[in-house]
Design a protein around this motif. Structure first.
Motif, PDB file in Angstrom:
ATOM      1  N   PRO A  37     -17.463  -8.244   7.638  1.00  0.00           N
ATOM      2  CA  PRO A  37     -17.560  -7.122   8.587  1.00  0.00           C
ATOM      3  C   PRO A  37     -18.409  -7.535   9.790  1.00  0.00           C
ATOM      4  N   VAL A  38     -17.866  -7.431  10.988  1.00  0.00           N
ATOM      5  CA  VAL A  38     -18.560  -7.967  12.158  1.00  0.00           C
ATOM      6  C   VAL A  38     -19.888  -7.263  12.420  1.00  0.00           C
ATOM      7  N   PHE A  39     -20.012  -5.992  12.036  1.00  0.00           N
ATOM      8  CA  PHE A  39     -21.266  -5.281  12.307  1.00  0.00           C
ATOM      9  C   PHE A  39     -22.436  -5.870  11.520  1.00  0.00           C
ATOM     10  N   THR A  40     -22.144  -6.509  10.385  1.00  0.00           N
ATOM     11  CA  THR A  40     -23.210  -7.185   9.643  1.00  0.00           C
ATOM     12  C   THR A  40     -23.809  -8.308  10.482  1.00  0.00           C
ATOM     13  N   LEU A  41     -22.974  -8.902  11.329  1.00  0.00           N
ATOM     14  CA  LEU A  41     -23.437  -9.985  12.192  1.00  0.00           C
ATOM     15  C   LEU A  41     -24.053  -9.443  13.487  1.00  0.00           C
ATOM     16  N   ILE A  42     -23.314  -8.571  14.185  1.00  0.00           N
ATOM     17  CA  ILE A  42     -23.733  -8.238  15.545  1.00  0.00           C
ATOM     18  C   ILE A  42     -24.973  -7.338  15.603  1.00  0.00           C
ATOM     19  N   MET A  43     -25.220  -6.545  14.569  1.00  0.00           N
ATOM     20  CA  MET A  43     -26.365  -5.645  14.616  1.00  0.00           C
ATOM     21  C   MET A  43     -27.700  -6.378  14.441  1.00  0.00           C
ATOM     22  N   LYS A  44     -27.648  -7.612  13.939  1.00  0.00           N
ATOM     23  CA  LYS A  44     -28.884  -8.409  13.781  1.00  0.00           C
ATOM     24  C   LYS A  44     -28.745  -9.796  14.414  1.00  0.00           C
ATOM     25  N   ARG A  45     -27.695  -9.980  15.225  1.00  0.00           N
ATOM     26  CA  ARG A  45     -27.410 -11.278  15.837  1.00  0.00           C
ATOM     27  C   ARG A  45     -27.441 -12.395  14.791  1.00  0.00           C
ATOM     28  N   ARG A  46     -26.874 -12.095  13.651  1.00  0.00           N
ATOM     29  CA  ARG A  46     -26.766 -13.101  12.594  1.00  0.00           C
ATOM     30  C   ARG A  46     -25.569 -14.005  12.865  1.00  0.00           C
ATOM     31  N   SER A  47     -25.558 -15.157  12.229  1.00  0.00           N
ATOM     32  CA  SER A  47     -24.432 -16.065  12.383  1.00  0.00           C
ATOM     33  C   SER A  47     -24.071 -16.675  11.043  1.00  0.00           C
ATOM     34  N   ILE A  48     -22.852 -17.149  10.971  1.00  0.00           N
ATOM     35  CA  ILE A  48     -22.374 -17.842   9.781  1.00  0.00           C
ATOM     36  C   ILE A  48     -21.702 -19.124  10.257  1.00  0.00           C
ATOM     37  N   ILE A  49     -22.105 -20.252   9.698  1.00  0.00           N
ATOM     38  CA  ILE A  49     -21.550 -21.529  10.117  1.00  0.00           C
ATOM     39  C   ILE A  49     -21.096 -22.308   8.881  1.00  0.00           C
ATOM     40  N   GLY A  50     -20.166 -23.213   9.108  1.00  0.00           N
ATOM     41  CA  GLY A  50     -19.749 -24.121   8.053  1.00  0.00           C
ATOM     42  C   GLY A  50     -20.264 -25.514   8.340  1.00  0.00           C
ATOM     43  N   SER A  51     -20.292 -26.349   7.311  1.00  0.00           N
ATOM     44  CA  SER A  51     -20.736 -27.727   7.494  1.00  0.00           C
ATOM     45  C   SER A  51     -20.009 -28.617   6.505  1.00  0.00           C
ATOM     46  N   LEU A  52     -19.713 -29.835   6.959  1.00  0.00           N
ATOM     47  CA  LEU A  52     -18.947 -30.785   6.144  1.00  0.00           C
ATOM     48  C   LEU A  52     -19.660 -32.128   6.113  1.00  0.00           C
ATOM     49  N   ILE A  53     -20.186 -32.517   4.981  1.00  0.00           N
ATOM     50  CA  ILE A  53     -20.864 -33.797   4.760  1.00  0.00           C
ATOM     51  C   ILE A  53     -21.644 -34.238   6.001  1.00  0.00           C
ATOM     52  N   GLY A  54     -21.632 -35.544   6.334  1.00  0.00           N
ATOM     53  CA  GLY A  54     -22.328 -36.067   7.495  1.00  0.00           C
ATOM     54  C   GLY A  54     -21.677 -37.363   7.915  1.00  0.00           C
ATOM     55  N   GLY A  55     -22.018 -37.828   9.109  1.00  0.00           N
ATOM     56  CA  GLY A  55     -21.512 -39.105   9.564  1.00  0.00           C
ATOM     57  C   GLY A  55     -22.236 -40.259   8.886  1.00  0.00           C
ATOM     58  N   ILE A  56     -21.798 -41.468   9.193  1.00  0.00           N
ATOM     59  CA  ILE A  56     -22.399 -42.649   8.566  1.00  0.00           C
ATOM     60  C   ILE A  56     -23.881 -42.764   8.907  1.00  0.00           C
ATOM     61  N   LYS A  57     -24.237 -42.581  10.177  1.00  0.00           N
ATOM     62  CA  LYS A  57     -25.636 -42.705  10.585  1.00  0.00           C
ATOM     63  C   LYS A  57     -26.513 -41.703   9.848  1.00  0.00           C
ATOM     64  N   GLU A  58     -26.067 -40.451   9.772  1.00  0.00           N
ATOM     65  CA  GLU A  58     -26.877 -39.424   9.115  1.00  0.00           C
ATOM     66  C   GLU A  58     -26.915 -39.629   7.609  1.00  0.00           C
ATOM     67  N   THR A  59     -25.824 -40.088   7.024  1.00  0.00           N
ATOM     68  CA  THR A  59     -25.817 -40.347   5.589  1.00  0.00           C
ATOM     69  C   THR A  59     -26.791 -41.466   5.251  1.00  0.00           C
ATOM     70  N   GLN A  60     -26.852 -42.494   6.092  1.00  0.00           N
ATOM     71  CA  GLN A  60     -27.839 -43.553   5.883  1.00  0.00           C
ATOM     72  C   GLN A  60     -29.260 -43.015   6.042  1.00  0.00           C
ATOM     73  N   GLU A  61     -29.451 -42.150   7.025  1.00  0.00           N
ATOM     74  CA  GLU A  61     -30.755 -41.500   7.205  1.00  0.00           C
ATOM     75  C   GLU A  61     -31.146 -40.734   5.948  1.00  0.00           C
ATOM     76  N   MET A  62     -30.191 -40.001   5.385  1.00  0.00           N
ATOM     77  CA  MET A  62     -30.447 -39.244   4.167  1.00  0.00           C
ATOM     78  C   MET A  62     -30.832 -40.151   2.997  1.00  0.00           C
ATOM     79  N   LEU A  63     -30.096 -41.258   2.823  1.00  0.00           N
ATOM     80  CA  LEU A  63     -30.410 -42.191   1.742  1.00  0.00           C
ATOM     81  C   LEU A  63     -31.799 -42.793   1.930  1.00  0.00           C
ATOM     82  N   ASP A  64     -32.143 -43.117   3.168  1.00  0.00           N
ATOM     83  CA  ASP A  64     -33.477 -43.672   3.439  1.00  0.00           C
ATOM     84  C   ASP A  64     -34.557 -42.632   3.158  1.00  0.00           C
TER      85      ASP A  64
END
Length: 348
Positions: free
Chosen positions: A278-305
């Motif tokens: 329901p959009v009002f759940t977002l707009i009344m508090k300026r909330r957001s919902i985002i998706g994310s998918l794994i990471g690139g090679i550089k960031e994955t190496q950063e994570m392992l380190d």
């Protein structure tokens, strides 16, 4: 050609069983990795069952791979024979689009080349994953793994780890933030570990009271029973971030109401049906919902380190390759703490 032993899904309905195939000889810019441990991800099950689209059977799953380099190509400069190495969810990309050039190959405009159920770029050769004794990968898509860590617990970092690390870093989660982690499984337990390590106050959100002790052992500061209406009411407008790892159908709106003004829900779980927001759940508090998918090679190496520096690994149960079908059954019942990892020596 290099002979390889593996386990494969031959179709969408029958159990995985032994499979043999050949990999190409090592190219000039490639390394050959003898696989020591391979994590078992829910994506493996979904793909093997055809839940996410067409499958090129026989399918050799596995994209949480740790092993030791046994051969390097003539032009390889980043790796040496004998070193530990890892391979995550993809083994190539177009390398020229804006996402690839910025180090976010997972968002490649042409689509990343998956470690399994893809085809090698410019060919019709299927990619086959980590439920196998050996893999050949371009050095630019291969990761360094520290000798400091127990490598059994490193394998799941290549998917479950980076899936949770990446969005937390993107949003600069840290000291002073209140983070809710929704769902305690392979993703959720890594989300708790990272968010706590980054300095946030972490609350585990779960409908099961039996998860409280485990959440506290993992480092969560608080536990909230989401099946209790009074608890949910008390948590309204509480969290700066909620990392949603749930892959079953659920009411996103109930949890969005727990976010503060400007709060963000990070979605990394993949339910089978579309969510109603329901959009009002977002707009009344300026909330957001985002998706994310794994990471690139550089960031994955950063994570392992980062994990090597802070002694962070996944909590795992080691299994033989022959146990994989039982493991799939148990995963579908959420009966694992928190990731199965295959000892690939059991296949040799």
């Amino acid at each position: 050609m290099i002979p390889v032993k593996a386990y494969a899904a031959y179709d969408a309905v029958n159990p995985l069983k032994p499979y043999t195939f050949e990999r190409k000889e090592v190219g000039a810019h490639q390394v050959q990795i003898e696989i020591l441990y391979s994590g078992v991800c829910h994506s493996d099950i979904h793909t093997a069952k055809g839940d996410w689209g067409p499958v090129d059977y026989p399918l050799v799953p596995g994209h949480e791979i740790v092993g030791r380099i046994v051969k390097v190509g003539s032009e390889v400069s980043k790796f040496k024979v004998g070193e530990l190495a890892g391979v995550g969810c993809f083994v190539d990309s177009c390398r020229v689009c804006p996402s690839c050039k910025s180090g976010e190959e997972q968002f490649c405009d042409e689509g990343m080349t998956g470690t399994y159920n893809s085809v090698e770029r410019g060919t019709n050769i299927p990619t086959r994953g980590g439920y196998s004794t050996s893999i050949i990968v371009d050095e630019s898509y291969t990761l360094h793994v520290s000798e400091k860590l127990d490598i059994k617990g490193v394998a799941p970092l290549l998917c479950a780890g980076i899936t949770t690390y990446s969005p937390l870093r993107y949003l600069k989660v840290g000291k002073g933030h209140k983070v809710g982690v929704l769902g305690l499984g392979g993703l959720g337990h890594m989300a708790v570990k990272f968010a706590v390590s980054f300095g946030a106050e972490v609350t585990m959100l779960s409908h099961s009271p039996s998860k409280e002790a485990d959440a506290k052992k993992l480092g969560a500061h608080k536990f909230a029973l989401t099946s209790d209406p009074a608890t949910m009411d008390s948590l309204a407008n509480s969290f700066d971030f909620i990392l949603n790892t749930v892959s079953a159908k659920h009411d996103h709106n109930a949890y969005l109401n727990l976010l503060t003004t400007n709060g963000t829900m990070i979605v990394v779980g993949a339910p089978p049906a579309p969510a109603e927001i329901p959009v009002f759940t977002l707009i009344m508090k300026r909330r957001s919902i985002i998706g994310s998918l794994i990471g690139g090679i550089k960031e994955t190496q950063e994570m392992l380190d980062y994990c090597a520096e802070h002694n962070i690994t996944s909590d795992v149960e080691i299994i033989d390759m022959s146990y994989i079908n039982e493991a799939y059954d148990r995963m579908n019942k959420s009966d694992v703490k928190y990731r199965f990892v295959i000892d690939m020596a059991s296949l040799k």
